[in-house]
Design a protein around this motif. Structure first.
Motif, mmCIF file in Angstrom:
data_model
loop_
_atom_site.group_PDB
_atom_site.id
_atom_site.type_symbol
_atom_site.label_atom_id
_atom_site.label_comp_id
_atom_site.label_asym_id
_atom_site.label_seq_id
_atom_site.Cartn_x
_atom_site.Cartn_y
_atom_site.Cartn_z
ATOM 1 N N LEU A 44 -11.270 45.864 -3.772
ATOM 2 C CA LEU A 44 -11.643 44.752 -2.903
ATOM 3 C C LEU A 44 -13.038 44.842 -2.292
ATOM 4 C CD1 LEU A 44 -8.224 44.469 -1.032
ATOM 5 C CD2 LEU A 44 -9.114 42.855 -2.719
ATOM 6 N N LEU A 45 -13.558 46.045 -2.102
ATOM 7 C CA LEU A 45 -14.834 46.186 -1.400
ATOM 8 C C LEU A 45 -16.012 46.225 -2.383
ATOM 9 C CD1 LEU A 45 -13.880 48.749 1.391
ATOM 10 C CD2 LEU A 45 -14.501 46.342 1.700
ATOM 11 N N PRO A 46 -17.172 45.754 -1.953
ATOM 12 C CA PRO A 46 -18.366 45.796 -2.814
ATOM 13 C C PRO A 46 -18.959 47.197 -2.869
ATOM 14 C CG PRO A 46 -18.907 44.847 -0.684
ATOM 15 C CD PRO A 46 -17.421 45.054 -0.681
ATOM 16 N N SER A 54 -25.410 37.087 17.268
ATOM 17 C CA SER A 54 -23.994 37.352 17.523
ATOM 18 C C SER A 54 -23.454 38.220 16.386
ATOM 19 C CB SER A 54 -23.199 36.039 17.598
ATOM 20 O OG SER A 54 -23.544 35.310 18.751
ATOM 21 N N ILE A 55 -22.762 39.275 16.745
ATOM 22 C CA ILE A 55 -22.277 40.254 15.774
ATOM 23 C C ILE A 55 -20.766 40.367 15.859
ATOM 24 C CG2 ILE A 55 -22.301 42.692 15.125
ATOM 25 C CD1 ILE A 55 -25.160 42.859 16.127
ATOM 26 N N LEU A 56 -20.112 40.268 14.693
ATOM 27 C CA LEU A 56 -18.652 40.396 14.608
ATOM 28 C C LEU A 56 -18.320 41.605 13.739
ATOM 29 C CD1 LEU A 56 -15.831 39.018 15.188
ATOM 30 C CD2 LEU A 56 -16.094 37.927 12.958
ATOM 31 N N GLY A 57 -17.508 42.503 14.242
ATOM 32 C CA GLY A 57 -17.181 43.723 13.526
ATOM 33 C C GLY A 57 -16.325 43.493 12.295
ATOM 34 N N THR A 58 -16.529 44.356 11.314
ATOM 35 C CA THR A 58 -15.718 44.343 10.089
ATOM 36 C C THR A 58 -14.845 45.596 9.980
ATOM 37 O OG1 THR A 58 -17.525 45.430 8.911
ATOM 38 C CG2 THR A 58 -17.429 43.017 8.792
ATOM 39 N N GLY A 59 -14.988 46.483 10.970
ATOM 40 C CA GLY A 59 -14.265 47.746 10.912
ATOM 41 C C GLY A 59 -15.065 48.887 10.329
ATOM 42 N N ALA A 118 -11.424 46.388 4.167
ATOM 43 C CA ALA A 118 -10.938 45.574 3.050
ATOM 44 C C ALA A 118 -10.428 44.227 3.538
ATOM 45 C CB ALA A 118 -9.847 46.326 2.288
ATOM 46 N N SER A 119 -9.782 44.234 4.709
ATOM 47 C CA SER A 119 -9.260 42.966 5.237
ATOM 48 C C SER A 119 -10.375 42.014 5.645
ATOM 49 C CB SER A 119 -8.320 43.226 6.424
ATOM 50 O OG SER A 119 -9.021 43.560 7.603
ATOM 51 N N SER A 120 -11.569 42.565 5.961
ATOM 52 C CA SER A 120 -12.695 41.702 6.344
ATOM 53 C C SER A 120 -13.197 40.873 5.178
ATOM 54 C CB SER A 120 -13.847 42.556 6.904
ATOM 55 O OG SER A 120 -14.553 43.214 5.865
ATOM 56 N N THR A 121 -12.818 41.250 3.946
ATOM 57 C CA THR A 121 -13.255 40.491 2.770
ATOM 58 C C THR A 121 -12.426 39.229 2.564
ATOM 59 O OG1 THR A 121 -11.822 41.701 1.228
ATOM 60 C CG2 THR A 121 -14.015 42.617 1.656
ATOM 61 N N ILE A 122 -11.288 39.132 3.251
ATOM 62 C CA ILE A 122 -10.442 37.946 3.088
ATOM 63 C C ILE A 122 -10.300 37.134 4.368
ATOM 64 C CG2 ILE A 122 -9.119 38.987 1.205
ATOM 65 C CD1 ILE A 122 -6.849 39.502 3.203
ATOM 66 N N SER A 123 -10.703 37.720 5.522
ATOM 67 C CA SER A 123 -10.558 37.004 6.785
ATOM 68 C C SER A 123 -11.426 37.649 7.856
ATOM 69 C CB SER A 123 -9.094 37.019 7.238
ATOM 70 O OG SER A 123 -8.953 36.448 8.529
ATOM 71 N N ASP A 124 -11.846 36.867 8.843
ATOM 72 C CA ASP A 124 -12.557 37.421 9.998
ATOM 73 C C ASP A 124 -11.598 38.088 10.970
ATOM 74 O OD1 ASP A 124 -14.957 36.556 9.016
ATOM 75 O OD2 ASP A 124 -15.000 34.706 10.184
ATOM 76 N N LEU A 159 -1.072 42.314 0.353
ATOM 77 C CA LEU A 159 -1.841 41.685 -0.726
ATOM 78 C C LEU A 159 -1.891 42.577 -1.960
ATOM 79 C CD1 LEU A 159 -3.898 39.412 -1.635
ATOM 80 C CD2 LEU A 159 -5.679 40.942 -0.782
ATOM 81 N N VAL A 160 -2.223 43.842 -1.781
ATOM 82 C CA VAL A 160 -2.370 44.758 -2.912
ATOM 83 C C VAL A 160 -1.028 45.005 -3.599
ATOM 84 C CG1 VAL A 160 -2.961 47.140 -3.552
ATOM 85 C CG2 VAL A 160 -4.449 45.860 -1.999
ATOM 86 N N LEU A 161 0.024 45.210 -2.812
ATOM 87 C CA LEU A 161 1.337 45.464 -3.408
ATOM 88 C C LEU A 161 1.871 44.246 -4.154
ATOM 89 C CD1 LEU A 161 3.154 47.547 -0.628
ATOM 90 C CD2 LEU A 161 2.173 48.379 -2.779
ATOM 91 N N ASN A 162 1.532 43.061 -3.674
ATOM 92 C CA ASN A 162 2.049 41.843 -4.310
ATOM 93 C C ASN A 162 1.169 41.335 -5.450
ATOM 94 O OD1 ASN A 162 4.227 41.812 -2.592
ATOM 95 N ND2 ASN A 162 3.335 40.320 -1.180
ATOM 96 N N ASN A 163 -0.021 41.893 -5.600
ATOM 97 C CA ASN A 163 -0.927 41.422 -6.644
ATOM 98 C C ASN A 163 -1.360 42.565 -7.565
ATOM 99 O OD1 ASN A 163 -1.676 38.397 -5.970
ATOM 100 N ND2 ASN A 163 -1.537 39.461 -4.020
ATOM 101 N N GLN A 164 -2.357 43.327 -7.154
ATOM 102 C CA GLN A 164 -2.879 44.389 -8.028
ATOM 103 C C GLN A 164 -1.797 45.388 -8.449
ATOM 104 O OE1 GLN A 164 -4.383 43.212 -5.328
ATOM 105 N NE2 GLN A 164 -6.610 43.193 -5.541
ATOM 106 N N LEU A 165 -0.845 45.670 -7.563
ATOM 107 C CA LEU A 165 0.170 46.691 -7.855
ATOM 108 C C LEU A 165 1.581 46.112 -7.924
ATOM 109 C CD1 LEU A 165 -1.162 49.603 -5.601
ATOM 110 C CD2 LEU A 165 -1.538 49.241 -8.051
ATOM 111 N N GLN A 166 1.677 44.875 -8.344
ATOM 112 C CA GLN A 166 2.995 44.238 -8.377
ATOM 113 C C GLN A 166 3.917 44.838 -9.432
ATOM 114 O OE1 GLN A 166 3.107 40.177 -9.963
ATOM 115 N NE2 GLN A 166 0.941 40.375 -10.513
ATOM 116 N N ASP A 167 3.367 45.585 -10.399
ATOM 117 C CA ASP A 167 4.193 46.141 -11.468
ATOM 118 C C ASP A 167 4.664 47.565 -11.196
ATOM 119 O OD1 ASP A 167 1.686 47.242 -11.631
ATOM 120 O OD2 ASP A 167 1.630 47.285 -13.826
ATOM 121 N N LEU A 168 4.484 48.063 -9.972
ATOM 122 C CA LEU A 168 4.980 49.405 -9.649
ATOM 123 C C LEU A 168 6.495 49.462 -9.868
ATOM 124 C CD1 LEU A 168 3.090 50.392 -6.361
ATOM 125 C CD2 LEU A 168 2.562 51.061 -8.710
ATOM 126 N N LYS A 169 6.946 50.552 -10.448
ATOM 127 C CA LYS A 169 8.382 50.695 -10.738
ATOM 128 C C LYS A 169 9.209 50.807 -9.458
ATOM 129 C CE LYS A 169 7.651 52.757 -15.279
ATOM 130 N NZ LYS A 169 7.822 53.977 -16.132
#
Length: 423
Positions: free
Chosen positions: A82-84, A100-105, A278-284, A294-304
């Motif tokens: 997810l991160l650049p 004005s500065i907003l943190g991303t973590g 990583a969450s800052s990439t999808i929302s403020d 998100l990761v468990l339901n998408n990128q890793l949805q095929d985990l046994k």
């Protein structure tokens, strides 16, 4: 005709040998695992050959274990997905003579190791700086963290705009020093049961102590205002996040430098902040829980076996993972990244990180793996290079033992060395 028969016999013999090898390995490892030592604890192991897609050995591999810092493997995979290439330091908007500065973590700002000053250099250019806070939607501590660890170096608070790694670094070699220096007067030279008062930035340091220590700070608006005004006097104001959008993103350090530090020293703070990043990439609005879902339901949805994954660091005993899940994610990383880059992110047996004193190769490293330790629990998952030139992926998990952890490591090392020498 005789040549044909001879060829058929040789082919059958080769197949027979190849077919017996996994059985031979399985038999040997079964003997190692099924003894009084491992039978007095809960053990799971999976060894997998990614090239042939063969399961070399499997024992309780589909059972759930408390993973401790092995959870950072999932955090690493999420970040790489997810991160650049550079860490998003903060989001910002410029209006006239103010910013004005907003943190991303981003955990690297003025961190004792990274010492990044991206935000400071940009803020210095403006007459007015508005720091927008409280866009982290979750508690400062993760679910299931031990409350008594509030003053421990490995348990800093999570926040949307960390400073100095969210710890006070104290040393007393020649004279008492602290980073940040603005909190030096908050340190009492006295021996106390805890390094800090429970919910106050009042610290205790033994005057005879020569070691440099790190103590988590209480991150609140009073402290944040004090720290910022110490570096930019009378320029910084604070406000609460109310949904305003920022137009730009500033970037700080190369992402791999953050991942490597997290993995090598098993830095819990970096792991937690990486999921926030990583969450800052999808929302403020920052939510590490949203990223895990998100990761468990998408990128890793095929985990046994879908894990119970509740934090980025593995500090929580609520986490539950199987050896199979770790091998699946490690296999993904092995396929998706160049080997040199991948192995560079992991501790090296006998050479670096948390496994520097174990799993040493005879002439060259053979183990690249992430350890995970909590009281009575120790696990190791990663990559094993055999003398025959093969790469194996493994996860070896141990829960609920009562012997010293060093004894568990020695038993594990014997298994790894046998695999290295015989597969």
């Amino acid at each position: 005709m005789r040549r044909l028969k001879r060829s058929i016999i040789l082919i059958c013999f080769a197949v027979l040998i190849c077919g017996c090898k996994p059985t031979f390995v399985s038999k040997k490892l079964s003997e190692e695992i099924n003894n009084d030592f491992f039978n007095n604890q809960f053990t799971g192991i999976l060894v997998y050959n990614p090239k042939t897609k063969d399961t070399i050995f499997k024992y309780n591999a589909d059972k759930f274990f408390v993973p401790a810092s092995n959870a950072k493997i999932f955090t690493l995979y999420s970040a790489l997905s997810l991160l650049p290439e550079k860490i998003p330091a903060f989001k910002y908007s410029v209006k006239e003579d103010g910013i004005s500065i907003l943190g991303t973590g981003d955990p690297t700002f003025l961190h004792p190791y990274f010492n990044d000053s991206t935000a400071l250099k940009m803020a210095e250019k403006f007459k007015k700086v508005n720091l927008v806070l409280n866009n982290l939607s979750e508690d400062k501590f993760g679910p299931g963290w031990a409350w008594e660890d509030y003053d421990a170096y490995f348990s800093p608070e999570r926040s949307s705009f960390p400073m100095y790694g969210n710890v006070l670094t104290i040393s007393n070699q020649d004279s008492l020093k602290s980073i940040p220096s603005t909190l030096k007067n908050n340190i009492q030279l006295s021996k106390a049961p805890k390094r800090r008062k429970y919910n106050e930035n009042s610290f205790f340091f033994n005057a005879n102590e020569k070691e440099t220590i790190e103590v988590p700070m209480v991150i609140d608006t009073i402290l944040v205002s004090k720290l910022w005004n110490a570096i930019l006097p009378e320029k910084v104001s604070l406000s609460n996040y109310s949904g305003e959008k920022m137009e730009h993103i500033a970037y700080s350090v190369p992402s791999d430098s953050l991942y490597k530090r997290m993995m090598l020293v098993s830095d819990n703070f970096l792991a937690e902040q990486i999921l926030i990043l990583a969450s800052s990439t999808i929302s403020d609005t920052l939510s590490p829980a949203a990223i895990r879902v998100l990761v468990l339901n998408n990128q890793l949805q095929d985990l046994k076996q879908k894990p119970r994954w509740v934090d980025g660091s593995g500090l929580s005993r609520y986490n539950l993972f199987t050896p199979t899940s770790f091998v699946q994610v490690l296999d993904r990383l092995y396929k998706e990244l160049p080997q040199e880059r991948l192995f560079n992110l992991f501790p090296v047996g006998g050479q670096s990180g948390t496994i520097k004193n174990y799993y040493k190769g005879n002439t060259k490293p053979y183990l690249y793996a992430k350890s995970g330790s909590l009281d009575n629990n120790y696990s190791l998952s990663g990559y094993l290079l055999t003398n025959s030139g093969k790469t194996l992926i493994f996860s070896f998990m141990n829960n609920h033992f009562t012997v010293p952890t060093a004894e568990v490591k020695k038993r594990m090392q014997a298994v790894f060395e046998w695999l290295r020498d015989n597969y």
